[in-house]
Enzyme design. Structure first.
Site, PDB file in Angstrom:
ATOM      1  N   ASP A   9       0.823  -1.209   0.000  1.00 27.79           N
ATOM      2  CA  ASP A   9       0.000   0.000   0.000  1.00 27.79           C
ATOM      3  C   ASP A   9       0.862   1.266   0.000  1.00 27.79           C
ATOM      4  O   ASP A   9       1.973   1.265   0.520  1.00 27.79           O
ATOM      5  CB  ASP A   9      -0.914  -0.020   1.239  1.00 27.79           C
ATOM      6  CG  ASP A   9      -2.053   0.976   1.117  1.00 27.79           C
ATOM      7  OD1 ASP A   9      -2.425   1.325  -0.027  1.00 27.79           O
ATOM      8  OD2 ASP A   9      -2.568   1.405   2.164  1.00 27.79           O
TER       9      ASP A   9
ATOM     10  N   ASN B 182       1.135   3.470  -2.950  1.00 24.40           N
ATOM     11  CA  ASN B 182       1.600   3.920  -4.274  1.00 24.40           C
ATOM     12  C   ASN B 182       1.082   5.311  -4.622  1.00 24.40           C
ATOM     13  O   ASN B 182       1.826   6.150  -5.157  1.00 24.40           O
ATOM     14  CB  ASN B 182       1.121   2.963  -5.372  1.00 24.40           C
ATOM     15  CG  ASN B 182       1.744   1.593  -5.262  1.00 24.40           C
ATOM     16  OD1 ASN B 182       2.684   1.397  -4.498  1.00 24.40           O
ATOM     17  ND2 ASN B 182       1.216   0.644  -6.012  1.00 24.40           N
ATOM     18  N   GLY B 183      -0.199   5.534  -4.346  1.00 27.32           N
ATOM     19  CA  GLY B 183      -0.827   6.813  -4.698  1.00 27.32           C
ATOM     20  C   GLY B 183      -0.204   7.977  -3.942  1.00 27.32           C
ATOM     21  O   GLY B 183       0.124   9.020  -4.524  1.00 27.32           O
TER      22      GLY B 183
ATOM     23  N   ARG C 203      -1.194   9.138  -9.881  1.00 26.76           N
ATOM     24  CA  ARG C 203      -1.179   7.923  -9.064  1.00 26.76           C
ATOM     25  C   ARG C 203      -0.557   6.729  -9.798  1.00 26.76           C
ATOM     26  O   ARG C 203       0.153   5.917  -9.212  1.00 26.76           O
ATOM     27  CB  ARG C 203      -2.607   7.560  -8.627  1.00 26.76           C
ATOM     28  CG  ARG C 203      -3.233   8.530  -7.655  1.00 26.76           C
ATOM     29  CD  ARG C 203      -4.673   8.105  -7.351  1.00 26.76           C
ATOM     30  NE  ARG C 203      -4.715   6.772  -6.774  1.00 26.76           N
ATOM     31  CZ  ARG C 203      -4.523   6.499  -5.478  1.00 26.76           C
ATOM     32  NH1 ARG C 203      -4.302   7.481  -4.617  1.00 26.76           N
ATOM     33  NH2 ARG C 203      -4.568   5.262  -5.042  1.00 26.76           N
TER      34      ARG C 203
ATOM     35  N   HIS D 245       2.090   3.317  -9.050  1.00 26.31           N
ATOM     36  CA  HIS D 245       1.894   1.886  -9.315  1.00 26.31           C
ATOM     37  C   HIS D 245       3.056   1.336 -10.144  1.00 26.31           C
ATOM     38  O   HIS D 245       3.548   0.235  -9.902  1.00 26.31           O
ATOM     39  CB  HIS D 245       0.570   1.655 -10.048  1.00 26.31           C
ATOM     40  CG  HIS D 245      -0.645   2.073  -9.261  1.00 26.31           C
ATOM     41  ND1 HIS D 245      -0.790   1.785  -7.925  1.00 26.31           N
ATOM     42  CD2 HIS D 245      -1.762   2.764  -9.619  1.00 26.31           C
ATOM     43  CE1 HIS D 245      -1.948   2.276  -7.499  1.00 26.31           C
ATOM     44  NE2 HIS D 245      -2.551   2.877  -8.503  1.00 26.31           N
TER      45      HIS D 245
ATOM     46  N   SER E 272     -10.861  -6.886  -4.086  1.00 26.54           N
ATOM     47  CA  SER E 272     -12.206  -6.914  -4.665  1.00 26.54           C
ATOM     48  C   SER E 272     -12.880  -5.546  -4.516  1.00 26.54           C
ATOM     49  O   SER E 272     -13.826  -5.242  -5.242  1.00 26.54           O
ATOM     50  CB  SER E 272     -13.041  -8.024  -4.032  1.00 26.54           C
ATOM     51  OG  SER E 272     -12.851  -8.081  -2.634  1.00 26.54           O
ATOM     52  N   GLU E 273     -12.380  -4.730  -3.608  1.00 29.73           N
ATOM     53  CA  GLU E 273     -12.949  -3.383  -3.412  1.00 29.73           C
ATOM     54  C   GLU E 273     -12.296  -2.348  -4.337  1.00 29.73           C
ATOM     55  O   GLU E 273     -12.838  -1.255  -4.533  1.00 29.73           O
ATOM     56  CB  GLU E 273     -12.761  -2.936  -1.955  1.00 29.73           C
ATOM     57  CG  GLU E 273     -13.646  -3.660  -0.945  1.00 29.73           C
ATOM     58  CD  GLU E 273     -13.215  -5.101  -0.691  1.00 29.73           C
ATOM     59  OE1 GLU E 273     -11.995  -5.396  -0.777  1.00 29.73           O
ATOM     60  OE2 GLU E 273     -14.096  -5.944  -0.440  1.00 29.73           O
TER      61      GLU E 273
ATOM     62  N   LEU F 133      10.545 -20.889  -4.866  1.00 28.90           N
ATOM     63  CA  LEU F 133       9.647 -19.910  -4.223  1.00 28.90           C
ATOM     64  C   LEU F 133       8.305 -19.941  -4.926  1.00 28.90           C
ATOM     65  O   LEU F 133       8.244 -19.940  -6.160  1.00 28.90           O
ATOM     66  CB  LEU F 133      10.264 -18.496  -4.356  1.00 28.90           C
ATOM     67  CG  LEU F 133       9.364 -17.299  -4.028  1.00 28.90           C
ATOM     68  CD1 LEU F 133       9.023 -17.243  -2.541  1.00 28.90           C
ATOM     69  CD2 LEU F 133      10.039 -15.972  -4.437  1.00 28.90           C
TER      70      LEU F 133
ATOM     71  N   ILE G  65      -6.329  -4.650   7.773  1.00 30.72           N
ATOM     72  CA  ILE G  65      -6.083  -5.799   6.889  1.00 30.72           C
ATOM     73  C   ILE G  65      -6.766  -5.621   5.548  1.00 30.72           C
ATOM     74  O   ILE G  65      -6.409  -6.273   4.562  1.00 30.72           O
ATOM     75  CB  ILE G  65      -6.506  -7.105   7.609  1.00 30.72           C
ATOM     76  CG1 ILE G  65      -5.598  -7.335   8.828  1.00 30.72           C
ATOM     77  CG2 ILE G  65      -6.417  -8.306   6.683  1.00 30.72           C
ATOM     78  CD1 ILE G  65      -5.835  -8.625   9.569  1.00 30.72           C
ATOM     79  N   SER G  66      -7.748  -4.711   5.474  1.00 28.52           N
ATOM     80  CA  SER G  66      -8.449  -4.415   4.217  1.00 28.52           C
ATOM     81  C   SER G  66      -8.912  -5.669   3.465  1.00 28.52           C
ATOM     82  O   SER G  66      -8.703  -5.793   2.259  1.00 28.52           O
ATOM     83  CB  SER G  66      -7.566  -3.546   3.301  1.00 28.52           C
ATOM     84  OG  SER G  66      -7.268  -2.317   3.930  1.00 28.52           O
TER      85      SER G  66
ATOM     86  N   GLU H 161       1.899 -13.290  12.349  1.00 28.42           N
ATOM     87  CA  GLU H 161       2.425 -12.093  13.007  1.00 28.42           C
ATOM     88  C   GLU H 161       2.179 -10.911  12.075  1.00 28.42           C
ATOM     89  O   GLU H 161       2.407 -11.016  10.868  1.00 28.42           O
ATOM     90  CB  GLU H 161       3.925 -12.237  13.283  1.00 28.42           C
ATOM     91  CG  GLU H 161       4.269 -13.309  14.283  1.00 28.42           C
ATOM     92  CD  GLU H 161       3.682 -13.036  15.663  1.00 28.42           C
ATOM     93  OE1 GLU H 161       3.655 -11.859  16.084  1.00 28.42           O
ATOM     94  OE2 GLU H 161       3.233 -14.005  16.302  1.00 28.42           O
TER      95      GLU H 161
HETATM   96  C1  IPE Z   1      -5.323  -2.676   0.065  1.00 31.93           C
HETATM   97  O1  IPE Z   1      -5.022  -1.345  -0.145  1.00 31.93           O
HETATM   98  C2  IPE Z   1      -5.353  -3.406  -1.247  1.00 31.93           C
HETATM   99  C3  IPE Z   1      -4.069  -3.557  -1.926  1.00 31.93           C
HETATM  100  C4  IPE Z   1      -2.921  -3.195  -1.482  1.00 31.93           C
HETATM  101  C5  IPE Z   1      -4.129  -4.215  -3.194  1.00 31.93           C
HETATM  102  P1  IPE Z   1      -6.175  -0.243  -0.258  1.00 31.93           P
HETATM  103  O2  IPE Z   1      -5.515   1.055  -0.458  1.00 31.93           O
HETATM  104  O3  IPE Z   1      -7.194  -0.656  -1.255  1.00 31.93           O
HETATM  105  O4  IPE Z   1      -6.833  -0.340   1.203  1.00 31.93           O
HETATM  106  P2  IPE Z   1      -7.760   0.688   1.967  1.00 31.93           P
HETATM  107  O5  IPE Z   1      -8.786   1.159   0.995  1.00 31.93           O
HETATM  108  O6  IPE Z   1      -6.897   1.804   2.417  1.00 31.93           O
HETATM  109  O7  IPE Z   1      -8.318  -0.091   3.116  1.00 31.93           O
HETATM  110  C1  IPE Z   2      -1.717   0.257  -3.263  1.00 31.39           C
HETATM  111  O1  IPE Z   2      -1.470   1.615  -3.302  1.00 31.39           O
HETATM  112  C2  IPE Z   2      -1.966  -0.322  -4.642  1.00 31.39           C
HETATM  113  C3  IPE Z   2      -3.358  -0.767  -4.842  1.00 31.39           C
HETATM  114  C4  IPE Z   2      -4.316  -0.747  -3.975  1.00 31.39           C
HETATM  115  C5  IPE Z   2      -3.669  -1.273  -6.162  1.00 31.39           C
HETATM  116  P1  IPE Z   2      -2.655   2.668  -3.280  1.00 31.39           P
HETATM  117  O2  IPE Z   2      -3.055   2.926  -4.683  1.00 31.39           O
HETATM  118  O3  IPE Z   2      -3.754   2.215  -2.405  1.00 31.39           O
HETATM  119  O4  IPE Z   2      -1.928   3.931  -2.680  1.00 31.39           O
HETATM  120  P2  IPE Z   2      -2.496   4.914  -1.577  1.00 31.39           P
HETATM  121  O5  IPE Z   2      -2.903   4.073  -0.394  1.00 31.39           O
HETATM  122  O6  IPE Z   2      -3.654   5.625  -2.179  1.00 31.39           O
HETATM  123  O7  IPE Z   2      -1.353   5.806  -1.272  1.00 31.39           O
HETATM  124 MG    MG Z   3      -4.110   2.450  -0.428  1.00 26.10          MG
END
Ligand code: IPE
Ligand code: IPE
Ligand code: MG
Length: 256
Positions: free
Chosen positions: A21, A23-24, A34, A38, A67-68, A132, A196-197, A208
């Protein structure tokens, strides 16, 4: 940690999963769109795979698309799909050369035929690799996972192959994704959020958890080592007392 290679193999996690998480936010910090984040995240994926190979960690599972995540703006979703295709195309040979078995878990029915075929052929090519198992979770949700396992068992019952009384944790667990891999030992989340999303809900029962504010494109060997060091320093009690755990470790060290 001085050097992770100094650790004995049975102290190390056998299965690590990462919620990649941030990247954006990383891209925003650079004043870029954004999707740039990625793209840069792909380098962190390569580094993580290399690190697991170096440490002989046998299973790495990466959360690439939940999935969200379909709820995101359409252009971001399509960029992520493009990137996924591109990565499959460009990385598979190298993964294969490095003895990595590639798998994708999640509800693949939502993907284009083209992408599904690409996944199938990458999995087939690398199926016999032993060093792996790299699992990419794409259109994955922990609740979906438990639901599909329950549906599978319901179908077995309806077909007369299974008695409802025979359903126990082990039986349900056999139908959950990643059932053939070692138990999940360590779940890492980058990007600073403490949740955990909807990732590996069933599999993380006794994992852990380790969280870092590092944004995914900055994730590297040093941060990964910190996570491993934290994991190694923890006492995993699985519901027992500390004394029981110590006695068991002592017996194991004596081979009795
Ligand atoms: C969780 O990150 C999903 C992935 C890393 C693929 P999200 O950015 O979607 O999670 P939330 O929305 O902050 O819970
Ligand atoms: C995780 O980074 C990648 C995916 C969920 C695909 P994000 O895109 O959620 O980046 P933030 O959390 O918005 O910084
Ligand atoms: Mg995110």
């Amino acid at each position: 940690m001085s050097s992770s290679s100094q650790l004995s193999q049975n102290e190390l996690p056998k299965h690590v999963a990462i919620i990649m998480d941030g990247n954006g936010r990383w891209a925003k910090q650079q004043g870029r769109p954004r999707v740039w984040g990625h793209k840069k995240g792909a380098d962190a994926v390569r580094r993580s795979v290399r690190f697991c190979r170096e440490l002989n960690i046998p299973a790495l599972t990466l959360f690439a698309f939940s999935s969200e995540n379909w709820q995101r703006p359409a252009d971001e979703v399509s960029s992520l799909m493009q990137l996924f295709k591109l990565m499959l195309k460009s990385e598979v040979k190298n993964l294969h050369k490095n003895q990595v078995r590639l798998r994708v878990c999640g509800d693949l029915s939502a993907f284009s035929t083209d992408l599904r075929q690409q996944i199938e052929s990458a999995e087939a090519l690398t199926a016999d690799n032993q060093a792996l198992t790299l699992t990419i979770a794409a259109n994955y949700g922990g609740r979906w996972d438990i639901t599909q396992a329950a549906r599978q068992l319901a179908m077995d019952v309806a077909a007369g192959h299974l008695q409802p009384e025979a359903i126990d944790e082990q039986r349900l667990g056999q139908n959950i994704q990643l059932a053939d891999l070692p138990e999940l030992d360590l779940l890492i989340r980058t990007g600073g959020d403490l949740r955990i999303s909807n990732f590996l809900l069933w599999q993380a029962a006794y994992a852990e958890l380790w969280f870092t504010p590092t944004l995914w494109p900055d994730f590297n060997q040093q941060v990964f080592s910190e996570a491993i060091a934290a994991y190694v320093s923890r006492e995993r009690r699985f519901g027992c007392t500390s004394e029981q755990v110590c006695a068991l470790a002592f017996r194991q060290s004596k081979g009795t």
